[in-house]
Scaffold this motif. Structure first.
Motif, PDB file in Angstrom:
ATOM      1  N   VAL A   1      36.374  39.441  50.121  1.00  0.00           N
ATOM      2  CA  VAL A   1      35.754  39.460  48.799  1.00  0.00           C
ATOM      3  C   VAL A   1      36.362  40.587  47.971  1.00  0.00           C
ATOM      4  CG1 VAL A   1      33.619  39.722  47.479  1.00  0.00           C
ATOM      5  CG2 VAL A   1      33.584  38.508  49.656  1.00  0.00           C
ATOM      6  N   GLU A   2      36.808  40.256  46.770  1.00  0.00           N
ATOM      7  CA  GLU A   2      37.380  41.238  45.857  1.00  0.00           C
ATOM      8  C   GLU A   2      36.584  41.264  44.562  1.00  0.00           C
ATOM      9  OE1 GLU A   2      41.505  40.627  45.105  1.00  0.00           O
ATOM     10  OE2 GLU A   2      42.105  40.875  47.204  1.00  0.00           O
ATOM     11  N   TYR A   3      36.389  42.466  44.018  1.00  0.00           N
ATOM     12  CA  TYR A   3      35.671  42.616  42.748  1.00  0.00           C
ATOM     13  C   TYR A   3      36.647  42.443  41.589  1.00  0.00           C
ATOM     14  CZ  TYR A   3      32.706  44.722  39.132  1.00  0.00           C
ATOM     15  OH  TYR A   3      31.972  44.949  38.007  1.00  0.00           O
ATOM     16  N   TYR A   4      36.230  41.684  40.567  1.00  0.00           N
ATOM     17  CA  TYR A   4      37.064  41.494  39.380  1.00  0.00           C
ATOM     18  C   TYR A   4      36.518  42.374  38.258  1.00  0.00           C
ATOM     19  CZ  TYR A   4      39.907  39.155  35.861  1.00  0.00           C
ATOM     20  OH  TYR A   4      40.827  38.890  34.860  1.00  0.00           O
ATOM     21  N   PRO A   5      37.218  43.436  37.885  1.00  0.00           N
ATOM     22  CA  PRO A   5      36.707  44.352  36.861  1.00  0.00           C
ATOM     23  C   PRO A   5      36.768  43.748  35.464  1.00  0.00           C
ATOM     24  CG  PRO A   5      38.930  44.986  37.487  1.00  0.00           C
ATOM     25  CD  PRO A   5      38.540  43.860  38.400  1.00  0.00           C
ATOM     26  N   THR A   6      35.686  43.857  34.720  1.00  0.00           N
ATOM     27  CA  THR A   6      35.646  43.419  33.327  1.00  0.00           C
ATOM     28  C   THR A   6      35.006  44.513  32.478  1.00  0.00           C
ATOM     29  OG1 THR A   6      33.536  42.283  33.725  1.00  0.00           O
ATOM     30  CG2 THR A   6      35.539  40.956  33.846  1.00  0.00           C
TER      31      THR A   6
END
Length: 327
Positions: A85-90
């Motif tokens: 699982v990877e976090y997608y920064p916004t």
């Protein structure tokens, strides 16, 4: 998950069963009718946002440390599914919506309005759970609270004409859409006359100020920068108790969804739906995941829900053109 509202999870067995059944192919026509993406087919026909075996998780960055605060849920998803699982920064609501439309996230935690906006623009998303607002509730809904400065001469939303009104963001569910709804119910004209230099809507009956966050909207009202405004109940109610602001009214808002990409292989969708709908804080802790302070302060569990739960938001988007839900 966004800390203000999108982090709450409880377990409702029968509803969870229905959600998983829906993923196995019983709700194809209903998905299309609500603007959600088509259900994916077999594993071989599905696609991933980044690469096979990696789940990309996107969330509204309401507060500093959003990535770290989401980590326990990300770790739980990884442990229970076996995927990375990877976090997608916004940076903001708009960036999260754009990422979902572009197919860059596999799981999205957001407010109800962002989900509707994203699917209106073609995002292939399906909600599987709605987040809870506190540890002692079963209903994932919460409230948009209309507020004014304590001691203000304003006692009704009818007095908004000619005033400065604080909103959170043009993409905020409780801090904008349901604020417009409350004003409209009070008889205030919520039509627009174009946009300002920042691209935000200009209203004909009042001046809108977009604070950028729920706490900033409350603070702007409390300081007198805005004559009245809107913020979610978790921010507004403590300020009312402190005597900083006065509540003029409130409106029920559907809890923010945890949505999954329907472009994913069907078996992956089913697995994710089961994991997300059962990811209570207790379940996460029992899985050996450390619950951080940032996580526990805003994440209380979920209740399994599907796209029909957000019909009221779609209806408001249709009846309040100035909300511009297709942007």
């Amino acid at each position: 998950m966004h800390l203000s509202r999108s982090k709450r999870i409880g377990i409702v067995g029968s509803v969870l069963t229905l959600a998983v059944v829906a993923l196995t192919g019983c709700s194809g026509s209903s998905t299309a009718a609500t603007g959600d993406g088509p259900a994916a087919g077999s594993s071989s026909s599905g696609s991933w946002a980044k690469s096979q075996g990696t789940i990309v998780f996107g969330a509204v960055p309401d507060q500093a440390g959003s990535d770290a605060n989401n980590k326990p849920l990300e770790d739980y998803i990884a442990k229970e599914t076996g995927y990375k699982v990877e976090y997608y920064p916004t940076a903001d609501y708009t960036a999260l919506i754009a990422a979902s439309v572009a197919g860059k996230v596999d799981v999205m935690s957001s407010g109800g309005l962002q989900y509707v906006q994203a699917t209106n623009k073609g995002a292939a998303l399906m909600p599987v759970a709605a987040t809870l607002s506190s540890p002692d509730v079963e209903d994932p809904g919460y409230y948009s609270v209309a507020i004014t400065k304590a001691g203000s001469s304003i006692t009704s939303l009818k007095q908004a004409k000619g005033k400065t009104v604080c909103f959170v963001d043009p993409n905020s569910t409780s801090g904008f859409l349901f604020g417009l709804y409350q004003l409209s119910k009070a008889g205030v004209d919520v039509s627009t006359s174009g946009t300002d230099a920042s691209g935000n809507p200009k209203f004909t009956a009042f001046t809108a100020y977009f604070a950028g966050a729920h706490d900033k909207s409350e603070q702007a009202v409390a300081s007198g920068q805005c004559d009245l405004g809107f913020a979610e109940d978790s921010v507004a109610e403590p300020a009312v108790k402190k005597g900083d602001i006065t509540a003029l009214g409130k409106q029920y808002v559907p809890g923010g969804p945890l949505s999954i990409s329907t472009k994913l292989p069907k078996d992956v969708q089913t697995k994710l739906a089961k994991v997300l709908s059962g990811a209570s804080p207790d379940a996460i802790k029992k899985a050996g995941i450390t619950l951080t302070d940032g996580f526990t302060q805003g994440y209380f569990g979920v209740r399994a829900e599907d796209a029909s739960y957000y019909k009221s938001i779609r209806d408001l988007c249709s009846t309040i053109p100035s909300a511009d839900c297709a942007k």
